[in-house]
Design a protein around this motif. Structure first.
Motif, PDB file in Angstrom:
ATOM      1  N   ASN A  51      17.159  24.019  89.430  1.00  0.00           N
ATOM      2  CA  ASN A  51      16.840  23.831  88.015  1.00  0.00           C
ATOM      3  C   ASN A  51      15.808  22.728  87.819  1.00  0.00           C
ATOM      4  N   VAL A  52      15.887  21.666  88.614  1.00  0.00           N
ATOM      5  CA  VAL A  52      14.912  20.582  88.520  1.00  0.00           C
ATOM      6  C   VAL A  52      13.505  21.103  88.807  1.00  0.00           C
ATOM      7  N   TYR A  53      13.362  22.004  89.755  1.00  0.00           N
ATOM      8  CA  TYR A  53      12.052  22.561  90.073  1.00  0.00           C
ATOM      9  C   TYR A  53      11.643  23.672  89.104  1.00  0.00           C
ATOM     10  N   PHE A  54      12.604  24.359  88.518  1.00  0.00           N
ATOM     11  CA  PHE A  54      12.289  25.427  87.569  1.00  0.00           C
ATOM     12  C   PHE A  54      11.929  24.879  86.185  1.00  0.00           C
ATOM     13  N   PHE A  55      12.517  23.752  85.802  1.00  0.00           N
ATOM     14  CA  PHE A  55      12.318  23.223  84.452  1.00  0.00           C
ATOM     15  C   PHE A  55      10.843  22.985  84.103  1.00  0.00           C
ATOM     16  N   PRO A  56      10.023  22.367  84.960  1.00  0.00           N
ATOM     17  CA  PRO A  56       8.606  22.200  84.581  1.00  0.00           C
ATOM     18  C   PRO A  56       7.887  23.540  84.382  1.00  0.00           C
ATOM     19  N   PHE A  57       8.207  24.527  85.220  1.00  0.00           N
ATOM     20  CA  PHE A  57       7.621  25.858  85.042  1.00  0.00           C
ATOM     21  C   PHE A  57       8.061  26.463  83.719  1.00  0.00           C
ATOM     22  N   TRP A  58       9.346  26.355  83.388  1.00  0.00           N
ATOM     23  CA  TRP A  58       9.861  26.859  82.111  1.00  0.00           C
ATOM     24  C   TRP A  58       9.167  26.155  80.945  1.00  0.00           C
ATOM     25  N   TRP A  59       9.071  24.839  81.029  1.00  0.00           N
ATOM     26  CA  TRP A  59       8.474  24.060  79.949  1.00  0.00           C
ATOM     27  C   TRP A  59       7.012  24.439  79.753  1.00  0.00           C
ATOM     28  N   LEU A  60       6.244  24.504  80.827  1.00  0.00           N
ATOM     29  CA  LEU A  60       4.824  24.828  80.742  1.00  0.00           C
ATOM     30  C   LEU A  60       4.602  26.230  80.189  1.00  0.00           C
ATOM     31  N   SER A  61       5.350  27.207  80.693  1.00  0.00           N
ATOM     32  CA  SER A  61       5.173  28.581  80.212  1.00  0.00           C
ATOM     33  C   SER A  61       5.592  28.712  78.751  1.00  0.00           C
ATOM     34  N   THR A  62       6.625  28.009  78.347  1.00  0.00           N
ATOM     35  CA  THR A  62       7.063  28.070  76.951  1.00  0.00           C
ATOM     36  C   THR A  62       6.046  27.400  76.027  1.00  0.00           C
ATOM     37  N   ILE A  63       5.488  26.279  76.446  1.00  0.00           N
ATOM     38  CA  ILE A  63       4.477  25.593  75.641  1.00  0.00           C
ATOM     39  C   ILE A  63       3.209  26.446  75.525  1.00  0.00           C
ATOM     40  N   ILE A  91      16.995  16.980  75.953  1.00  0.00           N
ATOM     41  CA  ILE A  91      18.359  17.252  76.401  1.00  0.00           C
ATOM     42  C   ILE A  91      18.372  17.611  77.884  1.00  0.00           C
ATOM     43  N   GLU A  92      17.378  18.373  78.331  1.00  0.00           N
ATOM     44  CA  GLU A  92      17.361  18.827  79.722  1.00  0.00           C
ATOM     45  C   GLU A  92      17.194  17.665  80.697  1.00  0.00           C
ATOM     46  N   VAL A  93      16.352  16.710  80.346  1.00  0.00           N
ATOM     47  CA  VAL A  93      16.158  15.551  81.231  1.00  0.00           C
ATOM     48  C   VAL A  93      17.472  14.768  81.356  1.00  0.00           C
ATOM     49  N   VAL A  94      18.128  14.507  80.236  1.00  0.00           N
ATOM     50  CA  VAL A  94      19.396  13.767  80.253  1.00  0.00           C
ATOM     51  C   VAL A  94      20.478  14.573  80.961  1.00  0.00           C
ATOM     52  N   ARG A  95      20.518  15.866  80.688  1.00  0.00           N
ATOM     53  CA  ARG A  95      21.536  16.746  81.260  1.00  0.00           C
ATOM     54  C   ARG A  95      21.425  16.802  82.784  1.00  0.00           C
ATOM     55  N   HIS A 145      13.337  32.425  79.914  1.00  0.00           N
ATOM     56  CA  HIS A 145      14.552  32.055  79.182  1.00  0.00           C
ATOM     57  C   HIS A 145      15.792  32.704  79.802  1.00  0.00           C
ATOM     58  N   ALA A 146      15.636  33.931  80.309  1.00  0.00           N
ATOM     59  CA  ALA A 146      16.769  34.601  80.964  1.00  0.00           C
ATOM     60  C   ALA A 146      17.157  33.866  82.251  1.00  0.00           C
ATOM     61  N   ILE A 147      16.163  33.431  83.012  1.00  0.00           N
ATOM     62  CA  ILE A 147      16.461  32.671  84.235  1.00  0.00           C
ATOM     63  C   ILE A 147      17.125  31.348  83.885  1.00  0.00           C
ATOM     64  N   PHE A 148      16.619  30.677  82.850  1.00  0.00           N
ATOM     65  CA  PHE A 148      17.205  29.402  82.418  1.00  0.00           C
ATOM     66  C   PHE A 148      18.645  29.614  81.940  1.00  0.00           C
ATOM     67  N   ALA A 149      18.883  30.693  81.186  1.00  0.00           N
ATOM     68  CA  ALA A 149      20.243  30.988  80.725  1.00  0.00           C
ATOM     69  C   ALA A 149      21.169  31.266  81.910  1.00  0.00           C
ATOM     70  N   LEU A 150      20.651  31.918  82.937  1.00  0.00           N
ATOM     71  CA  LEU A 150      21.447  32.164  84.137  1.00  0.00           C
ATOM     72  C   LEU A 150      21.807  30.851  84.833  1.00  0.00           C
ATOM     73  N   PHE A 151      20.825  29.948  84.981  1.00  0.00           N
ATOM     74  CA  PHE A 151      21.102  28.619  85.542  1.00  0.00           C
ATOM     75  C   PHE A 151      22.192  27.917  84.736  1.00  0.00           C
ATOM     76  N   LEU A 152      22.057  27.930  83.420  1.00  0.00           N
ATOM     77  CA  LEU A 152      23.022  27.234  82.564  1.00  0.00           C
ATOM     78  C   LEU A 152      24.418  27.828  82.687  1.00  0.00           C
ATOM     79  N   THR A 153      24.506  29.148  82.735  1.00  0.00           N
ATOM     80  CA  THR A 153      25.811  29.807  82.856  1.00  0.00           C
ATOM     81  C   THR A 153      26.480  29.429  84.184  1.00  0.00           C
TER      82      THR A 153
END
Length: 187
Positions: A51-63, A91-95, A145-153
């Motif tokens: 998730n730490v490595y996926f988060f920047p990719f998620w953030w960049l693609s979403t922005i 929230i993600e950084v703190v989480r 978002h689906a990958i992120f939701a899978l990580f969160l679940t």
């Protein structure tokens, strides 16, 4: 850097209330050696690592997708989406920090904070981004978002199991200490 003491004590109290198994009567290892048991979770740690490595990719693609579709959104969705992105990022950084601290150092309050942030804040935000069609969701967004939701679940489930084991270990350890004190100083 750790959590402030009032917050640690409240999260610890919450964890003992929710995750303690009242049916346990003692240590489950032969020989009663609950002190040496490692209860941090490898699946949770692997999920946090990826998730730490996926988060920047998620953030960049979403922005990038927000920038591209921003003119086509209604005014209230523009405000909502920018607010949600700021909240989700903070929230993600703190989480992730609390997840690493709680799991690797076996700290119950930090892991409980991670679990609560994941379940009550981050998961609803990601599900909102994934399923609200008023946001004009693009295929790239749906995928990340689906990958992120899978990580969160996965993290919510494994953190719950890990918290339950940690709290039971601490409760057993506390009970054994009290029992030893009673043997040393009988009434």
């Amino acid at each position: 850097m750790s959590l402030p003491e009032p917050l640690r004590s409240r999260l610890g109290s919450f964890s003992r209330t929710v995750f303690t198994d009242g049916r346990r009567s003692g240590p489950q290892q032969p020989g009663g050696r609950a002190d040496n048991e490692i209860v941090s979770s490898l699946p949770l740690q692997m999920s946090l690592y990826f998730n730490v490595y996926f988060f920047p990719f998620w953030w960049l693609s979403t922005i990038v997708m927000l920038h591209l579709k921003y003119p086509a959104l209604s005014d209230y969705y523009k405000f909502i989406l920018v607010t949600v992105m700021i909240l989700a990022s903070a929230i993600e950084v703190v989480r992730l920090y609390l997840g690493y601290m709680g799991n690797l150092q076996e700290k119950v309050p930090e892991l409980a904070g991670f679990w609560l942030l994941s379940l009550l804040l981050q998961l609803p935000i990601i599900l909102f981004l994934l399923f609200n069609e008023g946001l004009k969701i693009q295929p790239l967004e749906r995928a990340v978002h689906a990958i992120f939701a899978l990580f969160l679940t996965i993290q919510v489930i494994t953190a719950f199991v890990t918290l339950k084991r940690m709290v039971n270990k601490l409760a057993t350890h506390f009970g054994l200490i009290k029992f030893d004190q009673l043997e040393e100083h009988p009434l």
